[in-house]
Design a protein around this motif. Structure first.
Motif, PDB file in Angstrom:
ATOM      1  N   SER A   1       0.817  -1.212   0.000  1.00 58.37           N
ATOM      2  CA  SER A   1       0.000   0.000   0.000  1.00 58.37           C
ATOM      3  C   SER A   1       0.851   1.262   0.000  1.00 58.37           C
ATOM      4  O   SER A   1       0.314   2.359  -0.055  1.00 58.37           O
ATOM      5  CB  SER A   1      -0.933  -0.006   1.214  1.00 58.37           C
ATOM      6  OG  SER A   1      -0.178  -0.120   2.401  1.00 58.37           O
ATOM      7  N   ALA A   2       2.169   1.094   0.069  1.00 54.55           N
ATOM      8  CA  ALA A   2       3.082   2.236   0.053  1.00 54.55           C
ATOM      9  C   ALA A   2       4.303   1.864  -0.777  1.00 54.55           C
ATOM     10  O   ALA A   2       4.688   0.694  -0.834  1.00 54.55           O
ATOM     11  CB  ALA A   2       3.502   2.601   1.466  1.00 54.55           C
ATOM     12  N   PRO A   3       4.906   2.841  -1.433  1.00 58.07           N
ATOM     13  CA  PRO A   3       6.067   2.559  -2.285  1.00 58.07           C
ATOM     14  C   PRO A   3       7.347   2.346  -1.481  1.00 58.07           C
ATOM     15  O   PRO A   3       8.038   3.288  -1.146  1.00 58.07           O
ATOM     16  CB  PRO A   3       6.156   3.789  -3.182  1.00 58.07           C
ATOM     17  CG  PRO A   3       5.546   4.890  -2.381  1.00 58.07           C
ATOM     18  CD  PRO A   3       4.499   4.235  -1.518  1.00 58.07           C
ATOM     19  N   THR A   4       7.634   1.099  -1.147  1.00 52.19           N
ATOM     20  CA  THR A   4       8.875   0.772  -0.457  1.00 52.19           C
ATOM     21  C   THR A   4      10.049   1.038  -1.395  1.00 52.19           C
ATOM     22  O   THR A   4       9.879   1.136  -2.620  1.00 52.19           O
ATOM     23  CB  THR A   4       8.893  -0.704  -0.054  1.00 52.19           C
ATOM     24  OG1 THR A   4       8.893  -1.500  -1.250  1.00 52.19           O
ATOM     25  CG2 THR A   4       7.694  -1.068   0.814  1.00 52.19           C
TER      26      THR A   4
ATOM     27  N   LEU B   1      -0.760   4.942  -5.399  1.00 53.51           N
ATOM     28  CA  LEU B   1      -1.147   4.001  -4.347  1.00 53.51           C
ATOM     29  C   LEU B   1      -1.985   4.690  -3.269  1.00 53.51           C
ATOM     30  O   LEU B   1      -2.984   4.135  -2.809  1.00 53.51           O
ATOM     31  CB  LEU B   1       0.088   3.341  -3.731  1.00 53.51           C
ATOM     32  CG  LEU B   1       0.892   2.433  -4.666  1.00 53.51           C
ATOM     33  CD1 LEU B   1       2.221   2.030  -4.024  1.00 53.51           C
ATOM     34  CD2 LEU B   1       0.098   1.209  -5.085  1.00 53.51           C
ATOM     35  N   ASP B   2      -1.593   5.906  -2.883  1.00 52.78           N
ATOM     36  CA  ASP B   2      -2.339   6.634  -1.848  1.00 52.78           C
ATOM     37  C   ASP B   2      -3.757   6.970  -2.299  1.00 52.78           C
ATOM     38  O   ASP B   2      -4.689   6.934  -1.501  1.00 52.78           O
ATOM     39  CB  ASP B   2      -1.627   7.936  -1.455  1.00 52.78           C
ATOM     40  CG  ASP B   2      -0.405   7.714  -0.582  1.00 52.78           C
ATOM     41  OD1 ASP B   2      -0.173   6.557  -0.147  1.00 52.78           O
ATOM     42  OD2 ASP B   2       0.338   8.693  -0.346  1.00 52.78           O
TER      43      ASP B   2
ATOM     44  N   THR C   1       7.644   9.280  -6.164  1.00 52.45           N
ATOM     45  CA  THR C   1       6.556  10.252  -6.007  1.00 52.45           C
ATOM     46  C   THR C   1       5.315   9.785  -6.749  1.00 52.45           C
ATOM     47  O   THR C   1       4.199   9.815  -6.215  1.00 52.45           O
ATOM     48  CB  THR C   1       7.005  11.638  -6.527  1.00 52.45           C
ATOM     49  OG1 THR C   1       8.117  12.079  -5.744  1.00 52.45           O
ATOM     50  CG2 THR C   1       5.878  12.648  -6.454  1.00 52.45           C
TER      51      THR C   1
ATOM     52  N   ARG D   1       3.709   6.768  -5.024  1.00 51.80           N
ATOM     53  CA  ARG D   1       3.037   7.193  -3.785  1.00 51.80           C
ATOM     54  C   ARG D   1       1.681   7.814  -4.108  1.00 51.80           C
ATOM     55  O   ARG D   1       0.674   7.496  -3.480  1.00 51.80           O
ATOM     56  CB  ARG D   1       3.904   8.174  -3.003  1.00 51.80           C
ATOM     57  CG  ARG D   1       3.315   8.561  -1.648  1.00 51.80           C
ATOM     58  CD  ARG D   1       4.275   9.378  -0.790  1.00 51.80           C
ATOM     59  NE  ARG D   1       5.519   8.657  -0.557  1.00 51.80           N
ATOM     60  CZ  ARG D   1       6.684   8.899  -1.196  1.00 51.80           C
ATOM     61  NH1 ARG D   1       6.757   9.859  -2.095  1.00 51.80           N
ATOM     62  NH2 ARG D   1       7.765   8.197  -0.920  1.00 51.80           N
ATOM     63  N   GLN D   2       1.635   8.698  -5.103  1.00 49.16           N
ATOM     64  CA  GLN D   2       0.373   9.340  -5.486  1.00 49.16           C
ATOM     65  C   GLN D   2      -0.654   8.304  -5.939  1.00 49.16           C
ATOM     66  O   GLN D   2      -1.822   8.362  -5.556  1.00 49.16           O
ATOM     67  CB  GLN D   2       0.612  10.355  -6.616  1.00 49.16           C
ATOM     68  CG  GLN D   2       1.366  11.575  -6.187  1.00 49.16           C
ATOM     69  CD  GLN D   2       1.798  12.430  -7.380  1.00 49.16           C
ATOM     70  OE1 GLN D   2       1.809  11.997  -8.529  1.00 49.16           O
ATOM     71  NE2 GLN D   2       2.180  13.673  -7.091  1.00 49.16           N
TER      72      GLN D   2
END
Length: 158
Positions: free
Chosen positions: A12-15, A46-47, A40, A43-44
Motif C-alpha cells: 500500500s506504500a512505495p517501499t 497508491l495513496d 513520487t 506514492r500518489q
C-alpha cells in the motif's frame, strides 16, 4: 498461491524495493532513470487508490511487481481490475515469479469482488501472451485497441 520460495504481497506504500524495481521497469521500456520521480508517482497512485501494488520476493530478493487499476464496470454495476504493469527482474525470469504475480492478482481481484481482470500486452510479446494464457486469460475478439495522445492532436482541432 505462489510457487515455492516466491512470496507475493500486496503493498500500500512505495517501499524502496518497489520503487527500484518500478524504475527498472520504466527503463526496460526506454525511459530515463528517475528513482525520485518514480517514488513520487507511485506514492500518489497508491495513496489515491488509483493503483494497487503487488511485490514478489524470491527468498530475500525483490523479484517482480504488478500494478493493477480498479476500474468501474458500469454495465455490470460492479468493477474489474486492469493489470497495468507486470515486471520480473531479468535475473528472476523463468522461475515462476510472473506466474505467482498473475495468480496473486487474480486471487485478490476475486476476493475484492472484481468481475474480471483485463490486460493489454504487445502482440509480439509471445512470452507474456503464453504466461497470461496459461493463467486462463483469453484474447478478446471484436475489439480494436485505440489510443489518443495530446501530441497526436490534428492541427486546427478544437
Amino acid at each position: 498461491m505462489s510457487a515455492p520460495g516466491i512470496d507475493v504481497s500486496q503493498v500500500s506504500a512505495p517501499t524502496g524495493q518497489l520503487v527500484r524495481l518500478f524504475d527498472e521497469y520504466r527503463q526496460h521500456y526506454g525511459e530515463r532513470p528517475d528513482p525520485a520521480g518514480s517514488g513520487t508517482w507511485l506514492r500518489q497512485q497508491l495513496d489515491s487508490g488509483a493503483l494497487i501494488g503487488f511485490l514478489a520476493k524470491l527468498g530475500t530478493e525483490t523479484a517482480g511487481l504488478a500494478l493493477v487499476a480498479p476500474t468501474p464496470a458500469s454495465q455490470r454495476l460492479g468493477h474489474f481490475w486492469q493489470l497495468r504493469d507486470l515486471f520480473v527482474a531479468p535475473e528472476h525470469r523463468r522461475l515462476g515469479v510472473g506466474k505467482a504475480l498473475v495468480n496473486s492478482v487474480c486471487s485478490a481481484a476475486q476476493a475484492h469482488g472484481a468481475n474480471r481482470v483485463s490486460l493489454v500486452t504487445e502482440a509480439d510479446n509471445r512470452t507474456a501472451r503464453d504466461l497470461y494464457a496459461d493463467a486462463g486469460f483469453e484474447a478478446v475478439a471484436g475489439y480494436t485497441s485505440m489510443s489518443w495522445s495530446s501530441s497526436s492532436r490534428p492541427e486546427g482541432a478544437a
